[in-house]
Design a protein around this motif. Sequence first.
Motif, PDB file in Angstrom:
ATOM      1  N   LEU A  85       0.827  -1.447  -0.018  1.00  0.00           N
ATOM      2  CA  LEU A  85      -0.066   0.077  -0.126  1.00  0.00           C
ATOM      3  C   LEU A  85       0.947   1.114   0.100  1.00  0.00           C
ATOM      4  O   LEU A  85       0.765   2.393  -0.686  1.00  0.00           O
ATOM      5  N   SER A  86       1.792   1.176   0.927  1.00  0.00           N
ATOM      6  CA  SER A  86       2.514   2.447   1.120  1.00  0.00           C
ATOM      7  C   SER A  86       3.534   2.465  -0.046  1.00  0.00           C
ATOM      8  O   SER A  86       4.884   1.970  -0.012  1.00  0.00           O
ATOM      9  N   LEU A  87       3.444   3.446  -1.007  1.00  0.00           N
ATOM     10  CA  LEU A  87       4.563   3.459  -2.131  1.00  0.00           C
ATOM     11  C   LEU A  87       4.226   4.823  -2.632  1.00  0.00           C
ATOM     12  O   LEU A  87       3.149   5.443  -2.616  1.00  0.00           O
ATOM     13  N   ARG A  88       4.895   5.078  -3.673  1.00  0.00           N
ATOM     14  CA  ARG A  88       4.702   6.198  -4.772  1.00  0.00           C
ATOM     15  C   ARG A  88       5.564   5.859  -6.127  1.00  0.00           C
ATOM     16  O   ARG A  88       6.350   6.141  -6.494  1.00  0.00           O
ATOM     17  N   LEU A  92       8.609   0.385  -1.814  1.00  0.00           N
ATOM     18  CA  LEU A  92       9.613   1.063  -0.774  1.00  0.00           C
ATOM     19  C   LEU A  92      10.746   0.031  -0.433  1.00  0.00           C
ATOM     20  O   LEU A  92      11.653   0.322   0.120  1.00  0.00           O
ATOM     21  N   ARG A 108      -3.002  -1.954  -8.628  1.00  0.00           N
ATOM     22  CA  ARG A 108      -3.208  -0.708  -7.899  1.00  0.00           C
ATOM     23  C   ARG A 108      -4.310   0.119  -8.620  1.00  0.00           C
ATOM     24  O   ARG A 108      -5.119   0.510  -7.941  1.00  0.00           O
ATOM     25  N   VAL A 125      -8.436   1.510   3.598  1.00  0.00           N
ATOM     26  CA  VAL A 125      -7.024   1.853   3.080  1.00  0.00           C
ATOM     27  C   VAL A 125      -6.303   2.863   3.782  1.00  0.00           C
ATOM     28  O   VAL A 125      -5.150   2.838   4.173  1.00  0.00           O
ATOM     29  N   PHE A 126      -6.874   4.045   4.090  1.00  0.00           N
ATOM     30  CA  PHE A 126      -6.397   5.155   4.985  1.00  0.00           C
ATOM     31  C   PHE A 126      -6.034   4.422   6.148  1.00  0.00           C
ATOM     32  O   PHE A 126      -4.917   4.829   7.022  1.00  0.00           O
ATOM     33  N   GLY A 127      -7.061   3.703   6.938  1.00  0.00           N
ATOM     34  CA  GLY A 127      -6.932   3.114   8.278  1.00  0.00           C
ATOM     35  C   GLY A 127      -5.609   2.345   8.182  1.00  0.00           C
ATOM     36  O   GLY A 127      -4.714   2.046   9.150  1.00  0.00           O
ATOM     37  N   LEU A 129      -2.883   2.427   6.004  1.00  0.00           N
ATOM     38  CA  LEU A 129      -1.747   3.054   6.266  1.00  0.00           C
ATOM     39  C   LEU A 129      -1.424   3.684   7.656  1.00  0.00           C
ATOM     40  O   LEU A 129      -0.260   3.797   8.057  1.00  0.00           O
ATOM     41  N   CYS A 130      -2.331   4.157   8.310  1.00  0.00           N
ATOM     42  CA  CYS A 130      -2.177   4.681   9.619  1.00  0.00           C
ATOM     43  C   CYS A 130      -1.648   3.732  10.635  1.00  0.00           C
ATOM     44  O   CYS A 130      -0.703   3.981  11.308  1.00  0.00           O
ATOM     45  N   GLU A 132      -0.042   1.210   9.685  1.00  0.00           N
ATOM     46  CA  GLU A 132       1.300   0.918   9.376  1.00  0.00           C
ATOM     47  C   GLU A 132       2.382   2.015   9.943  1.00  0.00           C
ATOM     48  O   GLU A 132       3.572   1.836  10.394  1.00  0.00           O
TER      49      GLU A 132
END
Lengths: 251, 251
Positions: A85-88, A92, A108, A125-127, A129-130, A132
């Motif tokens: 999830l956490s990437l750009r 990462l 994605r 998804v937001f949750g 990430l939080c 993480e």
Amino acid sequence: MFSGSSQQTQKSATILSMHPRSGLKALFAGQPVEHLRPGQPLFFEGDDARHVFDIAEGTLRLFKIIGNGRRVITAFPQVGDLLGLSLRGAYLYGAEAITTVAVRRLARAALGQAMINSDDIAPQVFGQLCDEMAAAQDQMVLLGRKSAEERLSTFLLKYYRRNMMSGQCAPIIELCMSRQDIADYLGLTIETVSRTVTKLLGKGVLSQAASHMLKVEKPRVLAQLAGDGDEYENSWQEMSTQRARRHPGAT
Amino acid sequence: MFSGSSQQTQKSATILSMHPRSGLKALFAGQPVEHLRPGQPLFFEGDDARHVFDIAEGTLRLFKIIGNGRRVITAFPQVGDLLGLSLRGAYLYGAEAITTVAVRRLARAALGQAMINSDDIAPQVFGQLCDEMAAAQDQMVLLGRKSAEERLSTFLLKYYRRNMMSGQCAPIIELCMSRQDIADYLGLTIETVSRTVTKLLGKGVLSQAASHMLKVEKPRVLAQLAGDGDEYENSWQEMSTQRARRHPGAT
DNA sequence: CGTTACATTGATTCGGGTCAAATGGAGTGG
DNA sequence: CCACTCCATTTGACCCGAATCAATGTAACG
């Protein structure tokens, strides 16, 4: 990182169990299951991040490599965790299977579409990430200011609590990863990990249940050794002038 | 419990209706600016997370406290950064002003509403969180496997690069935070930070520009000392059996 | 069994922490 | 402008926890 050690995690688990069919997890339900053998990579750091994964089985390690062959493991995601999830654009970290692993894959783009189409996907998804983020912060505390014994205790305690939460009644934790993995996660060497386990065994806090299995004999003591709780040691009063201790020695 | 200075933020609804398709930053544009004096807290770890903040001016420190007065600083958010995104009900860390700070406040509820109403807010929030995650991962690498010199070099290099990016042409970095702040961010002591700065000055990598100002004389060397780049040192070939070094000593 | 990989244990070293003292500014008041 | 205080920072001497180096022990597997 994933199975975060913070209070927030339980809350998200509750939310997920309240909407087990309609939410984020449901997106993966229909996807085919892929299997990985121990040691097999799922993706590498810097790879074009095209998919998100739901872990259906097993444990992985997420890691970063820096010069001189140094490795840092940032998390050990497990069953139920989401991965990637956490990437750009690019991942990462690298991801490898530790045990045999089963994952479901979702593009994605599909996740992005779902976040737009459905009102309850984005918050989940937001949750996630939080959660993480919370785990990453805890890890920064561990790596920045904890002694070897505190690091290992914190690590074991997290596994102990997760096992207790998930229905298991026996206070047994299974460390499916190698000493090197643990060392790279805790910012220590394998020797120090080994010695510290021995020390905890000697204190009677742990006992050997089987190979790669430890029994937590004294959860309370383990929690104290983890050093998180503001153990209200003598005079918590005047901290202003007093110099703070950085690495309280272990006895 | 309560945050620095409490202001009401009912304007958000109006703003949303006026700019339903505007960007994340625009949400804050109409909010009143609040000012903080150096050292003043914005909120504490565990506070009910009712607001998100956009930093209009200055630098803050985000920190966590653990037993025995140990502190870990997880970030130094600055102008343009958003603050308070990563949480779940309660703030994950405390936030205090280092310099004089100006912030704009937005109710979380308003942000949540905006994420639903506008298609481009959610992705921006999501992206911001991913950036935070990436930074946290880098910090884990730093804290887990880097030497004092590498940590400081990494830290300085980050500031150097950010300054170079943002139009500044002089290779000068201003460290507005104290040595103790830097130490708590890098997982070191003030003495080690001080000694390491002195060492870098001695190497000619840095020079003193003014109080709290350092000039980067040799960016290249600094980058090498940061230890990130896989400095292809001799024989990067057979890493399989070879034991990896963990903390390469500084010369 | 031997082989191989992983884990434990011991001896020793060293990077960075701790303790202590000196130095250096910034602000205050005479 | 200078003496003085208050802190932050630097520097030095010493120490300790964890890394390193080096065997030894142990479990899995052909």
